[in-house]
Write a protein that holds these residues in place. Structure first.
Motif, PDB file in Angstrom:
ATOM      1  N   ASP A 830     -51.079 -25.395 -43.187  1.00 12.71           N
ATOM      2  CA  ASP A 830     -51.890 -24.456 -43.961  1.00 12.71           C
ATOM      3  C   ASP A 830     -51.000 -23.460 -44.702  1.00 12.71           C
ATOM      4  OD1 ASP A 830     -54.434 -23.462 -44.718  1.00 12.71           O
ATOM      5  OD2 ASP A 830     -54.050 -21.734 -43.417  1.00 12.71           O
ATOM      6  N   TRP A 831     -50.015 -22.935 -43.986  1.00  7.73           N
ATOM      7  CA  TRP A 831     -49.126 -21.931 -44.582  1.00  7.73           C
ATOM      8  C   TRP A 831     -48.299 -22.547 -45.702  1.00  7.73           C
ATOM      9  CZ3 TRP A 831     -43.611 -21.067 -44.113  1.00  7.73           C
ATOM     10  CH2 TRP A 831     -43.210 -19.813 -44.558  1.00  7.73           C
ATOM     11  N   LEU A 832     -47.770 -23.771 -45.442  1.00  4.88           N
ATOM     12  CA  LEU A 832     -46.892 -24.406 -46.416  1.00  4.88           C
ATOM     13  C   LEU A 832     -47.646 -24.790 -47.679  1.00  4.88           C
ATOM     14  CD1 LEU A 832     -44.651 -26.639 -44.150  1.00  4.88           C
ATOM     15  CD2 LEU A 832     -43.992 -24.593 -45.397  1.00  4.88           C
ATOM     16  N   SER A 833     -48.949 -25.023 -47.558  1.00  9.54           N
ATOM     17  CA  SER A 833     -49.708 -25.453 -48.737  1.00  9.54           C
ATOM     18  C   SER A 833     -49.755 -24.344 -49.785  1.00  9.54           C
ATOM     19  CB  SER A 833     -51.111 -25.872 -48.333  1.00  9.54           C
ATOM     20  OG  SER A 833     -51.817 -24.741 -47.870  1.00  9.54           O
ATOM     21  N   GLY A 834     -49.410 -23.108 -49.387  1.00 11.92           N
ATOM     22  CA  GLY A 834     -49.369 -22.009 -50.354  1.00 11.92           C
ATOM     23  C   GLY A 834     -48.129 -22.026 -51.220  1.00 11.92           C
ATOM     24  N   PHE A 835     -47.190 -22.916 -50.944  1.00 10.30           N
ATOM     25  CA  PHE A 835     -45.953 -22.968 -51.715  1.00 10.30           C
ATOM     26  C   PHE A 835     -45.953 -24.170 -52.645  1.00 10.30           C
ATOM     27  CE2 PHE A 835     -44.815 -20.550 -48.022  1.00 10.30           C
ATOM     28  CZ  PHE A 835     -43.976 -19.572 -48.521  1.00 10.30           C
ATOM     29  N   ALA A 836     -45.467 -23.966 -53.866  1.00 12.87           N
ATOM     30  CA  ALA A 836     -45.360 -25.091 -54.780  1.00 12.87           C
ATOM     31  C   ALA A 836     -44.250 -26.033 -54.312  1.00 12.87           C
ATOM     32  CB  ALA A 836     -45.071 -24.587 -56.179  1.00 12.87           C
ATOM     33  N   TYR A 837     -43.236 -25.465 -53.701  1.00 15.20           N
ATOM     34  CA  TYR A 837     -42.137 -26.290 -53.207  1.00 15.20           C
ATOM     35  C   TYR A 837     -42.012 -26.061 -51.717  1.00 15.20           C
ATOM     36  CZ  TYR A 837     -41.252 -26.445 -58.140  1.00 15.20           C
ATOM     37  OH  TYR A 837     -41.408 -26.616 -59.486  1.00 15.20           O
ATOM     38  N   ALA A 838     -42.434 -27.038 -50.954  1.00 14.25           N
ATOM     39  CA  ALA A 838     -42.461 -26.840 -49.508  1.00 14.25           C
ATOM     40  C   ALA A 838     -41.675 -27.932 -48.814  1.00 14.25           C
ATOM     41  CB  ALA A 838     -43.900 -26.837 -49.009  1.00 14.25           C
ATOM     42  N   ILE A 839     -41.167 -27.601 -47.646  1.00 11.39           N
ATOM     43  CA  ILE A 839     -40.481 -28.612 -46.848  1.00 11.39           C
ATOM     44  C   ILE A 839     -41.518 -29.563 -46.263  1.00 11.39           C
ATOM     45  CG2 ILE A 839     -38.437 -27.294 -46.218  1.00 11.39           C
ATOM     46  CD1 ILE A 839     -40.015 -26.452 -43.705  1.00 11.39           C
ATOM     47  N   LYS A 840     -41.066 -30.748 -45.908  1.00 12.09           N
ATOM     48  CA  LYS A 840     -41.951 -31.687 -45.203  1.00 12.09           C
ATOM     49  C   LYS A 840     -41.921 -31.329 -43.723  1.00 12.09           C
ATOM     50  CE  LYS A 840     -42.929 -35.238 -48.143  1.00 12.09           C
ATOM     51  NZ  LYS A 840     -42.148 -34.835 -49.327  1.00 12.09           N
ATOM     52  N   LEU A 841     -43.074 -31.420 -43.091  1.00 12.64           N
ATOM     53  CA  LEU A 841     -43.124 -31.117 -41.654  1.00 12.64           C
ATOM     54  C   LEU A 841     -42.579 -32.312 -40.888  1.00 12.64           C
ATOM     55  CD1 LEU A 841     -46.526 -29.336 -41.139  1.00 12.64           C
ATOM     56  CD2 LEU A 841     -44.246 -28.390 -40.889  1.00 12.64           C
ATOM     57  N   SER A 842     -41.343 -32.196 -40.435  1.00 10.13           N
ATOM     58  CA  SER A 842     -40.801 -33.336 -39.703  1.00 10.13           C
ATOM     59  C   SER A 842     -40.970 -33.088 -38.209  1.00 10.13           C
ATOM     60  CB  SER A 842     -39.324 -33.523 -40.055  1.00 10.13           C
ATOM     61  OG  SER A 842     -38.534 -32.838 -39.132  1.00 10.13           O
ATOM     62  N   PRO A 843     -41.036 -34.154 -37.432  1.00 12.74           N
ATOM     63  CA  PRO A 843     -41.217 -34.003 -35.968  1.00 12.74           C
ATOM     64  C   PRO A 843     -40.096 -33.186 -35.347  1.00 12.74           C
ATOM     65  CG  PRO A 843     -41.330 -36.311 -36.631  1.00 12.74           C
ATOM     66  CD  PRO A 843     -40.961 -35.546 -37.841  1.00 12.74           C
ATOM     67  N   VAL A 844     -38.957 -33.136 -36.029  1.00  9.05           N
ATOM     68  CA  VAL A 844     -37.811 -32.417 -35.471  1.00  9.05           C
ATOM     69  C   VAL A 844     -38.178 -30.970 -35.124  1.00  9.05           C
ATOM     70  CG1 VAL A 844     -35.457 -31.650 -35.930  1.00  9.05           C
ATOM     71  CG2 VAL A 844     -36.243 -33.857 -36.784  1.00  9.05           C
ATOM     72  N   PHE A 845     -38.952 -30.334 -36.022  1.00  8.53           N
ATOM     73  CA  PHE A 845     -39.335 -28.943 -35.780  1.00  8.53           C
ATOM     74  C   PHE A 845     -40.046 -28.799 -34.446  1.00  8.53           C
ATOM     75  CE2 PHE A 845     -39.757 -28.854 -40.596  1.00  8.53           C
ATOM     76  CZ  PHE A 845     -38.504 -28.325 -40.768  1.00  8.53           C
ATOM     77  N   PHE A 846     -40.975 -29.737 -34.225  1.00  7.55           N
ATOM     78  CA  PHE A 846     -41.822 -29.610 -33.040  1.00  7.55           C
ATOM     79  C   PHE A 846     -41.036 -29.926 -31.777  1.00  7.55           C
ATOM     80  CE2 PHE A 846     -44.441 -30.458 -36.715  1.00  7.55           C
ATOM     81  CZ  PHE A 846     -45.337 -29.405 -36.632  1.00  7.55           C
ATOM     82  N   ILE A 847     -40.209 -30.980 -31.884  1.00 12.73           N
ATOM     83  CA  ILE A 847     -39.388 -31.329 -30.727  1.00 12.73           C
ATOM     84  C   ILE A 847     -38.423 -30.191 -30.418  1.00 12.73           C
ATOM     85  CG2 ILE A 847     -37.635 -32.925 -29.877  1.00 12.73           C
ATOM     86  CD1 ILE A 847     -39.054 -35.074 -31.645  1.00 12.73           C
ATOM     87  N   ALA A 848     -37.838 -29.634 -31.474  1.00 11.02           N
ATOM     88  CA  ALA A 848     -36.886 -28.540 -31.265  1.00 11.02           C
ATOM     89  C   ALA A 848     -37.576 -27.358 -30.600  1.00 11.02           C
ATOM     90  CB  ALA A 848     -36.279 -28.114 -32.596  1.00 11.02           C
ATOM     91  N   GLY A 849     -38.808 -27.072 -31.044  1.00  6.44           N
ATOM     92  CA  GLY A 849     -39.542 -25.954 -30.458  1.00  6.44           C
ATOM     93  C   GLY A 849     -39.796 -26.153 -28.984  1.00  6.44           C
ATOM     94  N   ALA A 850     -40.266 -27.368 -28.639  1.00  4.51           N
ATOM     95  CA  ALA A 850     -40.575 -27.654 -27.244  1.00  4.51           C
ATOM     96  C   ALA A 850     -39.304 -27.651 -26.400  1.00  4.51           C
ATOM     97  CB  ALA A 850     -41.285 -28.993 -27.148  1.00  4.51           C
TER      98      ALA A 850
END
Lengths: 880, 116
Positions: A830-850
């Motif tokens: 939702d947050w990223l959709s506000g940007f014209a140029y956004a990163i792709k949500l890769s699983p790495v973020f989530f794995i890194a968080g956990a």
């Protein structure tokens, strides 16, 4: 009669023990008086004596005397709470520390949120004030902006009686000014109608509100500017010179500084009459910000429906002239002319359109931070609950003894609640102190200037009392019921009710904590990556080693020799003269069409920038086809360089040599035709939040600013040389400069601020959760001390023991990760959709968080576990 | 426990109880105070003082047998307790001792040039 009433009254208030004999006395006395002085006197005497008998020592039991035992109990509860806190200093520290930190975080968030919500509400009748905004669609060009046509304000007031007042401002810019030949850089200048001061109740210190800006060459400044420019002198009637425009303005009024919680912060209001276009009756150009005040009985919706009629009345003729078709046809073929109102209160948090006077806040962040604040507080409360129930065995005997001695459950609940509330009270006091310590940093991060947000005027303190109690009760209610439920026989026999249920609930609470932590960690990783992606994205131009010299045009005749002198320095590679500088947020658009265009539907809204021959070289623009402007081709003055997007929008496959022209406003208007001589790669000339729009460069003199490209590691030298040359040639004008990379970095101030706030909150949340986990781990390990000893004696290795102790927490973290990842994914996309140029949500973020959370959990538990697992088993087993 | 100081009015009531023994009760204590000192005293004042004295343990009371007077209500008869007696004696001694310490000069006052 009087006697009977007196008797009743006496029976009502007198203590029963005294009633009989005193009544007897009264009776006897009455009989005596009756005989001596008659009935009337006796009656009266009786009643007076009854009244005089109303004495403290003779009173019946009442609310106060009955409840004095409770006051005593509260005192006792406080004493017990204090003792139990002092006996377990370590846990008290963890509890209080965690709570205090989270309360600090919550307080700061509350301060932030309250300030954000207070924007523009300080104006009188602020609920009647609206801003007009436009949504225009013309061919494939969309404009969603706050700018409106010049005649809009006057027409609204003239045609609609419900409009009490209307007024316009234009721009929010900075300029070099001088007072008695002293130069100042003045920020936040705007052009304004006189009626603006009627709409906004800005406090007027000097001048006549009716006649502030109603003459040409007048200006109103705010208090701090007056102090800056004139010091002790009287500023009224003084002259301010706008450099570069050779205009002298007379000060006609001083206003109080505009409050920080306002969506604009103008310091200088120039009269609108100084603008040539202030009275222009042209509706198809939108450059003015229009504010109106409606009368109190008119709603926003009711008034908005009027705009359709307004468009019909004023636009029809001009649209017909400009595009050659009627307004109806134009609208029917998909064009949109839509004006609407936004309430003043909503501007700061809900408006994010083109040409906003200042970067506004966002209601999204208000929600987000409120949720995070709640989570942090929840985590701390859970810590308290967990710690209290986990250590229940310590208090169990106390509960048993109290019950045997006749304590009711209610009293025990009261006791434990008192303890929780005492904890919360202490934590609040600590939290308030920490808040005031952190306030300067808070102001710095959030770019606010709050002085005393808690106890000052309209401070938050009334909420503090309520929330202090609420936190105490929230944290204490569950332990209170668990602890008070113990059965005395069991606990006194030594069977500590270490129930499965309690441990189960503890696990749930820990999962909630970790879910929140993982969510926040993933969130900050994504916010961080997105923002660094934006800041490091290929810009399409070179921002490093570029010095921007402001107001180069002020040099006049000397400007070219200044440029040539600079170029003689070997460290300087090229110099370009143009005020169109990327990252400076310049908008200059107008519709263009292909030369062979037949209808206005082919119009392309173009950002057109005026540049010189050296522009591409200085800013490192990449030419993909054709060439840039060259001195060897005299025809280049009618040539343009387009960006790739523009070439695509014009529909030219091979654009070089093709021709485009600005759209004529009517059939009679003659327009120049430009030849495309080159195509440049798209570059980000505006905020990174928006798409790159069609843009063309034209070879036209524009003497506002100068860009100087220099060699690496020569910054200091180049700056010195430029300044020296400037002072030689400028005749005393101040040298104002900037570096392009710094300007660019500043354009991310807002995003960086959000990034910092988010990171700080995340760290706090994790810290609080870790504190709780640390305490819990210490307790659990302590409980299993004997088990560990026995296992060790029987040959278990340290690794095996560690695994045993880690197992449960690891499982809990995994469950939390399963819960947190979907929620985080939802919010992040939702947050990223506000940007014209956004990163792709890769699983790495989530794995890194956990994984990050898991590692933090292991480290927290690890210290305790390692200590237990490596300890000599004899120490563990010798206990009894 | 309340303080065991004996107030001025309380002392007066205590003394009267002693005087009226064994027939001291609310109303005749009041009457006696009025006749002996000429003060105006309300029934409430007497009873309040009696209740305080009892709380302090200086007097004890018991209800007498019911009679046909007083609307059939019983009298509460008061007696001085041992500690009441001690408190009275202490006050008495203190007063005497203080009184004896006062110099004659202070009592008579200073006179300059008295004519008679």
């Amino acid at each position: 009669m009087l006697k009977r009433f007196g008797e009743r009254l006496f029976s009502f208030y007198c203590h029963p023990d005294f009633q009989e004999d005193i009544k007897g006395d009264l009776e006897e006395y009455y009989a005596l008086n009756l005989e001596d002085k008659g009935e009337k006197y006796a009656n009266r005497k009786f009643f007076v004596d009854v009244i005089l008998l109303f004495r403290l020592s003779l009173l019946r039991d009442n609310w106060f005397s009955r409840n004095s035992i409770y006051f005593a109990m509260v005192k006792n509860n406080l004493k017990v709470a204090y003792r139990s806190m002092m006996r377990h200093k370590f846990y008290t520290f963890l509890n209080l520390g965690g709570l205090a930190i989270s309360i600090t975080a919550c307080l700061l968030i509350a301060i932030f949120v309250k300030d954000e919500l207070s924007y523009d509400r300080h104006f009188e009748n602020s609920d009647q004030i609206y801003r007009v905004q436009s949504y225009l669609k013309f061919a494939d060009n969309i404009f969603d902006m706050i700018a409106t046509p010049s005649p809009m304000a006057a027409a609204l007031k003239q045609d609609y009686p419900e409009v009490e007042q209307s007024g316009r401002v234009r721009g929010n810019f900075s300029s070099l000014i001088s007072v008695n030949n002293q130069f100042f850089r003045q920020e936040n200048i705007t052009y304004a109608d006189n009626s603006i001061f009627d709409i906004f109740s800005i406090e007027l210190l000097r001048g006549n509100r009716e006649h502030l800006l109603d003459e040409p060459n007048t200006v109103v400044i705010n208090r701090s500017t007056a102090e800056k420019l004139f010091g002790e002198e009287d500023p009224m009637g003084q002259i301010i010179r706008i450099e570069g425009q050779d205009q002298d303005l007379k000060i006609t009024g001083i206003v109080e500084d505009i409050r920080s919680n306002t969506h604009f912060h103008f310091q200088m209001f120039r009269t609108m009459l100084d603008r040539g276009d202030h009275n222009q009756q042209f509706w198809l150009s939108n450059n003015f910000v229009t504010y109106i005040r409606l009368n109190p009985n008119t709603t926003e919706e009711a008034f908005e429906s009027q705009f359709e009629g307004l468009v019909k009345k004023y636009f029809a003729e001009q649209v017909q002239q400009a595009v050659g078709v009627s307004l109806e046809t134009a609208l029917a073929s998909g064009n949109i002319i839509d004006y609407s109102l936004i309430p003043l209160h909503d501007i700061h948090l809900h408006s994010n359109k083109d040409f906003e006077l200042e970067a506004n806040g966002s209601v999204q962040y208000v929600y987000l931070f409120s949720i995070i604040g709640f989570f942090i507080l929840l985590i701390a409360c859970i810590n308290f609950m967990n710690m209290a129930t986990a250590r229940a065995s310590i208090r169990a005997k106390e509960v048993g003894v109290r019950k045997v001695l006749g304590s009711l459950r209610k009293q025990l609940v009261n006791q434990f609640l008192t303890e929780a509330i005492l904890n919360s009270l202490l934590a609040f006091i600590l939290g308030i102190i920490l808040t005031y310590v952190a306030l300067p940093y808070f102001n710095q991060i959030t770019n606010k200037s709050l002085v005393d947000p808690l106890f000052g005027a309209s401070g938050l303190w009334p909420y503090l009392v309520v929330s202090c109690l609420a936190v105490g009760i929230l944290a204490g209610i569950y332990p209170a019921f668990v602890l008070s439920s113990y059965r005395p026989v069991k606990v006194l026999k030594g069977e500590v009710t270490q129930g499965k249920k309690a441990s189960w609930i503890r696990s749930i609470l820990v999962v909630i904590q970790f879910t929140a932590s993982i969510f926040l960690i993933i969130g900050s990783i994504i916010v961080y990556s997105q923002l660094s992606y934006l800041q490091n994205k290929e810009l399409g131009f070179n921002k490093d080693q570029v010095l921007i010299v402001n107001n180069a045009g002020l040099l006049g005749q000397n400007m070219m020799s200044f440029k040539n002198e600079l170029l003689r320095n070997p460290n300087i590679e090229s110099v370009s003269v143009s005020s169109y500088i990327p990252a400076a947020n310049i908008f200059n658009d107008t519709p263009f069409v292909r030369e062979d265009a037949t209808t206005s539907d082919e119009a392309v809204s173009i950002q057109y920038w005026n540049v010189d021959y050296d522009y591409a070289k200085t800013l490192g623009l990449q030419i993909t086809e054709g060439r840039f402007f060259d001195r060897e081709f005299p025809t280049d003055s009618m040539g343009v360089v387009v960006n790739e997007t523009a070439a695509r929008r014009f529909g030219y496959d091979d654009p070089i040599g093709k021709k485009i022209k600005p759209m004529a406003l009517n059939a009679q208007q003659a327009v120049s035709v430009f030849t495309i001589i080159g195509v440049m790669k798209d570059f980000h000339y505006q905020s990174m939040r928006t798409d790159i729009l069609p843009q063309i460069l034209m070879l036209r003199p524009d003497i506002g600013g100068m860009s100087v490209k220099f060699k690496a590691a020569a910054t200091k030298e180049v700056l010195e040389i430029s300044e020296e040359l400037w002072s030689e040639m400028s005749g005393g004008l101040p040298f104002e400069f900037d570096f392009l990379d710094e300007m660019f970095a500043r354009s991310f101030d807002n995003e960086n601020r959000i990034k910092t706030i988010f990171s700080v909150l995340t760290v706090l949340a994790i810290l609080v959760a870790s504190l709780g986990l640390f305490g819990l781990a210490a307790y659990v390990t302590e409980q299993r001390k004997k088990e560990i000893g026995i296992r060790k004696v029987l040959g278990a290795s340290t690794i095996k023991l560690l695994r045993l102790l880690f197992q449960k927490f690891t499982v809990l973290v995994f469950i939390s990760a399963l819960l947190a990842v979907p929620v985080a994914y939802y919010f992040a996309s939702d947050w990223l959709s506000g940007f014209a140029y956004a990163i792709k949500l890769s699983p790495v973020f989530f794995i890194a968080g956990a994984l990050g959370t898991l590692i933090i959990a292991w480290m927290t538990v690890g210290y305790q576990s390692l200590k237990a697992a490596t300890r000599n088993p004899i120490d563990n087993l010798r206990v009894e | 426990m309340k303080g065991t100081q004996l107030g001025e009015f309380e002392e007066l009531v205590l003394l009267i109880i002693g005087v009226l023994y064994p027939e001291a009760y609310g109303l005749n204590i009041r009457q006696e105070i009025i006749t002996q000192t000429g003060r105006k005293v309300a029934i409430g004042a007497v009873h309040s003082a009696l209740s305080r004295l009892q709380d302090k343990g200086f007097v004890k009371s018991e209800l007498a047998d019911a009679t046909h007077e007083r609307g059939g209500r019983r009298k509460r008869l008061f007696q001085i307790t041992a500690s009441g007696k001690r408190a009275m004696e202490k006050n008495h001694e203190l007063r005497n001792s203080l009184f004896n310490q006062i110099s004659d000069l202070a009592l008579k006052g200073l006179n300059f040039g008295e004519t008679n």
